[in-house]
Design an enzyme around this catalytic site. Structure first.
Site, PDB file in Angstrom:
ATOM      1  N   SER A   1      34.905  40.516  37.670  1.00 46.31           N
ATOM      2  CA  SER A   1      33.940  41.610  37.616  1.00 46.31           C
ATOM      3  C   SER A   1      32.587  41.037  37.216  1.00 46.31           C
ATOM      4  CB  SER A   1      34.389  42.636  36.578  1.00 46.31           C
ATOM      5  OG  SER A   1      34.248  42.066  35.289  1.00 46.31           O
ATOM      6  N   LYS A   2      31.626  41.921  37.130  1.00 45.27           N
ATOM      7  CA  LYS A   2      30.264  41.487  36.771  1.00 45.27           C
ATOM      8  C   LYS A   2      30.264  40.690  35.470  1.00 45.27           C
ATOM      9  CE  LYS A   2      27.250  44.440  39.258  1.00 45.27           C
ATOM     10  NZ  LYS A   2      27.492  45.874  39.345  1.00 45.27           N
ATOM     11  N   ARG A   3      31.113  41.110  34.576  1.00 46.88           N
ATOM     12  CA  ARG A   3      31.226  40.445  33.284  1.00 46.88           C
ATOM     13  C   ARG A   3      31.521  38.945  33.443  1.00 46.88           C
ATOM     14  NH1 ARG A   3      35.865  40.483  30.297  1.00 46.88           N
ATOM     15  NH2 ARG A   3      36.851  41.748  31.896  1.00 46.88           N
TER      16      ARG A   3
END
Ligand code: GLU
Length: 465
Positions: A238-240
């Site tokens: 994910s973006k994380r």
């Protein structure tokens, strides 16, 4: 048979690492088999699709060098065709109009739940041909009631689905617009796709798509569903985890060939080889060698691979990339030969071209300040004497090359009974403003004689004032 693959992103967000890997595998497979690679933008979700996302996808694909042979096609431009196929299926009896209202469906669901059954459309309009005037209808695909669908997936092996598990999919909404799974089917059929390579989040759509393809008399493609890419912590990327737009990797100074090499190795291997050129990947890639377990994204390994590619490709290959990164720093570097020399001098000490560009700004701009701590450490009366001597000797040096400069600096150090560093660091500080640069002889050679001398005099003037 000519191999035809397609990459079919939905422009509802960035083209990210996972999407690019899918595109890469489709592209590699088509190239490897002298086939055709098709780009299809699945933009039927009008609310979530954006022009910005489409542009991002096109730019990302172009930057990566994954050039399509056909397309880009846009599903929103094919609505007439989808309507035509819906009419055809209605006429042939492989689809039917369903006049269930929202209330009907809610009631159906509630009753099924009350009976402890899995909620699903019960097929009540399958055989009815008596339209309800004034009631909006959807069109449903008439899925077979019995039997099984076997998806012979190249990556996962045979995956068996029971038709009893598949209810009758809506293919046209009540406003007549076609639905996602149906558009995919019509497109894969019309575009004569032979190999559908995509993320395994689509594996569950496959039995329905296969059934519909068969209902349309189309040849079923080979399916290969790619395992997900996970973050280092095992969670879905994910973006994380830095699952950002592919273009961000460009902005951060990665070479597309390094990113592609990295992505190819996420799920695919060829012996224990880690470093592949694009040509090698084309020659060696096979979807049959794709691993079925998910692989984890590792930013450090990507950085390592990037540096490996930086060191291996011909320096001229990096010239336009370095120039692009310098432009972002407001530096217009036109001299190709100079850029090439900078690349050769810098590439061992930079993991990305951006880092290389930032470490090379001083080649294009004289220092506007000098690292204070370094000045305190390296600039003293002895260093100033050495510097003045160096300036005098440089002025008479006609052969302004790294070896000659090296010989000259060495000569001064030897004559004054001091170490090379005692002279090299003050020179470096004078021409770069800091203490980090490629070897000083190469640095001065790239800067050129007059620029080097001008920077040395400017610094000497400041430090002797
Ligand atoms: N549009 C789908 C996606 O972006 C891909 C569909 C397909 O490859 O069949 O996930």
């Amino acid at each position: 048979m000519i191999v035809r693959t397609r990459f079919a992103p939905s422009p509802t967000g960035f083209l990210h690492i996972g999407g690019l890997r899918t595109a890469l595998f489709c592209w590699l497979f088509a190239r490897r088999h002298s086939g055709r690679f098709i780009l299809r933008i699945e933009d039927t979700d009008l609310e979530r699709s954006t022009d910005a996302a489409i542009q991002q996808i096109l730019d990302g694909m172009e930057w990566a060098g994954l050039v399509q042979d056909e397309g880009p096609f846009f599903q929103t431009k094919r609505f007439d065709r989808y309507k035509e196929v819906i009419e055809q299926m209605l006429a042939e009896g492989t689809a039917y109009r369903c006049y269930c209202t929202k209330e009907d469906l809610e009631q159906m669901r509630a009753q099924q739940v009350a009976r402890g059954e899995k909620p699903r459309y019960d097929g009540r309009w399958r055989e009815r041909t008596d339209p309800l005037p004034g009631v909006a209808h959807v069109v449903r695909y008439k899925n077979p009631l019995v039997g099984e669908v076997v998806v012979n997936d190249v990556v996962h092996g045979p995956v068996v689905f029971q038709n009893t598990e598949l209810d009758d999919l809506i293919i046209a909404r009540s406003d007549g617009t076609p639905t996602y799974n149906f558009c995919v089917v019509v497109d894969d059929m019309d575009m004569e796709i032979t190999h559908v390579i995509r993320g395994d989040d689509h594996l569950n759509n496959t039995p329905r798509q296969l059934n519909m393809l068969r209902a349309l008399g189309a040849h079923a493609p080979v399916y290969a569903h790619l395992p997900m890419i996970l973050g280092a912590d095992g969670a879905k990327l994910s973006k994380r985890h830095g699952a950002v737009s592919v273009l961000q990797y460009r902005d951060e100074g990665f070479l597309p060939e390094a990113l592609l090499n990295y992505l190819a190795r996420l799920g695919w291997s060829h012996g224990d080889q880690e470093i592949f050129t694009v040509e090698e990947m084309v020659r060696l890639f096979d979807i049959a060698d794709v691993n079925k377990s998910a692989s984890a994204f590792n930013a450090e390994k990507l950085a390592w691979l990037n540096q490996q590619h930086l060191m291996r490709v011909p320096a001229v290959r990096i010239v336009p990339v370095l120039r692009w990164h310098l432009e972002k720093e407001d530096i217009q570097a036109s001299d190709e030969a100079v850029l090439e020399q900078i690349i050769v001098a810098q590439r061992e000490r930079a993991k990305t071209v951006r880092e290389m560009a930032l470490n090379s700004l001083f080649f294009f701009r004289p220092p506007s300040f000098y690292d204070e701590k370094a000045v305190r450490k390296h600039i003293n009366p002895e260093a100033l004497l050495l510097l003045r001597q160096a300036v005098r000797d440089f002025e008479t040096l006609d052969d302004w090359t790294a070896p000659a400069i090296h010989g000259l600096i060495n000569g001064i150090a030897a004559a004054k009974g001091t170490s090379l560093g005692k002279l090299a660091q003050p020179i470096r500080l004078a021409v770069c403003g800091g203490t980090v640069s490629p070897p000083i002889d190469a640095t001065l050679a790239i800067l050129g004689k007059s620029e080097s001398l001008s920077r040395l005099s400017q610094a000497l003037a400041l430090w002797t004032a």
